[in-house]
Write a protein that holds these residues in place. Sequence first.
Motif, PDB file in Angstrom:
ATOM      1  N   LEU A 146       0.836  -1.203   0.000  1.00 27.79           N
ATOM      2  CA  LEU A 146       0.000   0.000   0.000  1.00 27.79           C
ATOM      3  C   LEU A 146       0.868   1.248   0.000  1.00 27.79           C
ATOM      4  CD1 LEU A 146      -2.630   1.580   0.200  1.00 27.79           C
ATOM      5  CD2 LEU A 146      -2.607   1.143   2.678  1.00 27.79           C
ATOM      6  N   ARG A 147       1.925   1.258   0.794  1.00 29.25           N
ATOM      7  CA  ARG A 147       2.815   2.432   0.826  1.00 29.25           C
ATOM      8  C   ARG A 147       3.529   2.617  -0.513  1.00 29.25           C
ATOM      9  NH1 ARG A 147       3.365   0.432   6.250  1.00 29.25           N
ATOM     10  NH2 ARG A 147       2.364   1.919   7.648  1.00 29.25           N
ATOM     11  N   ARG A 148       3.890   1.533  -1.153  1.00 26.03           N
ATOM     12  CA  ARG A 148       4.495   1.627  -2.492  1.00 26.03           C
ATOM     13  C   ARG A 148       3.491   2.213  -3.488  1.00 26.03           C
ATOM     14  NH1 ARG A 148       7.822  -4.122  -2.857  1.00 26.03           N
ATOM     15  NH2 ARG A 148       9.637  -3.372  -1.689  1.00 26.03           N
ATOM     16  N   PHE A 149       2.237   1.741  -3.387  1.00 23.09           N
ATOM     17  CA  PHE A 149       1.186   2.279  -4.243  1.00 23.09           C
ATOM     18  C   PHE A 149       1.032   3.781  -4.013  1.00 23.09           C
ATOM     19  CE2 PHE A 149      -3.128   3.885  -3.956  1.00 23.09           C
ATOM     20  CZ  PHE A 149      -3.483   3.908  -5.292  1.00 23.09           C
ATOM     21  N   LEU A 150       0.979   4.196  -2.748  1.00 20.28           N
ATOM     22  CA  LEU A 150       0.787   5.610  -2.438  1.00 20.28           C
ATOM     23  C   LEU A 150       1.943   6.466  -2.972  1.00 20.28           C
ATOM     24  CD1 LEU A 150      -0.718   5.368   1.156  1.00 20.28           C
ATOM     25  CD2 LEU A 150      -1.908   5.965  -0.977  1.00 20.28           C
TER      26      LEU A 150
END
Length: 180
Positions: free
Chosen positions: A60-64
Amino acid sequence: MPDDPAERILDAAYRRMLAHGLRRTTVDDVAREAGLSRVTVYRRFARRSDLVQGVMLRELRRFLAEFERAVSPLPTLADQVEEGFVVTLRLVRGHPLLSRLLESEPETILPQLTLQAGPYLRVAREYLAAHLDFPDAEAVSEMFIRLALSFLLTPETAIPLGTEREARMFAKRHLVPLLP
């Protein structure tokens, strides 16, 4: 950091989940893949569910971070909302692990993305709300996230979203008006 044991564990867990799914990924497998002992894995992730959540939060942090790169150069909040919806659909639909798990073992991943999604929703909501400078930013952020999640988890829809142009038109018509 490549030598950080937690990152090695998460990398190994990601690879195992991608290759074998959630059901067939064990802590022993992850430890072996990471070149670490089971004890080292358990010191950082007390339960297997913590390890799964760790992988999901990191993704999720990579996506963000990718989301940020795509929308931050755009001049208006309306432009950012439109592009953000398009980017979200593209990145999440194309995510190798999520796609694999939704196709091969939805019964194991769907609880993570629905009933147990609180930690993921919180991270995404706080991120998005921090970029919206108006009252009710958290509520609007959560509505955007829940709507996008719904389209991702149930792709069959009467709403045309198959192309980026269609997704952008939907966002312009239905999401941008939610902005104050």
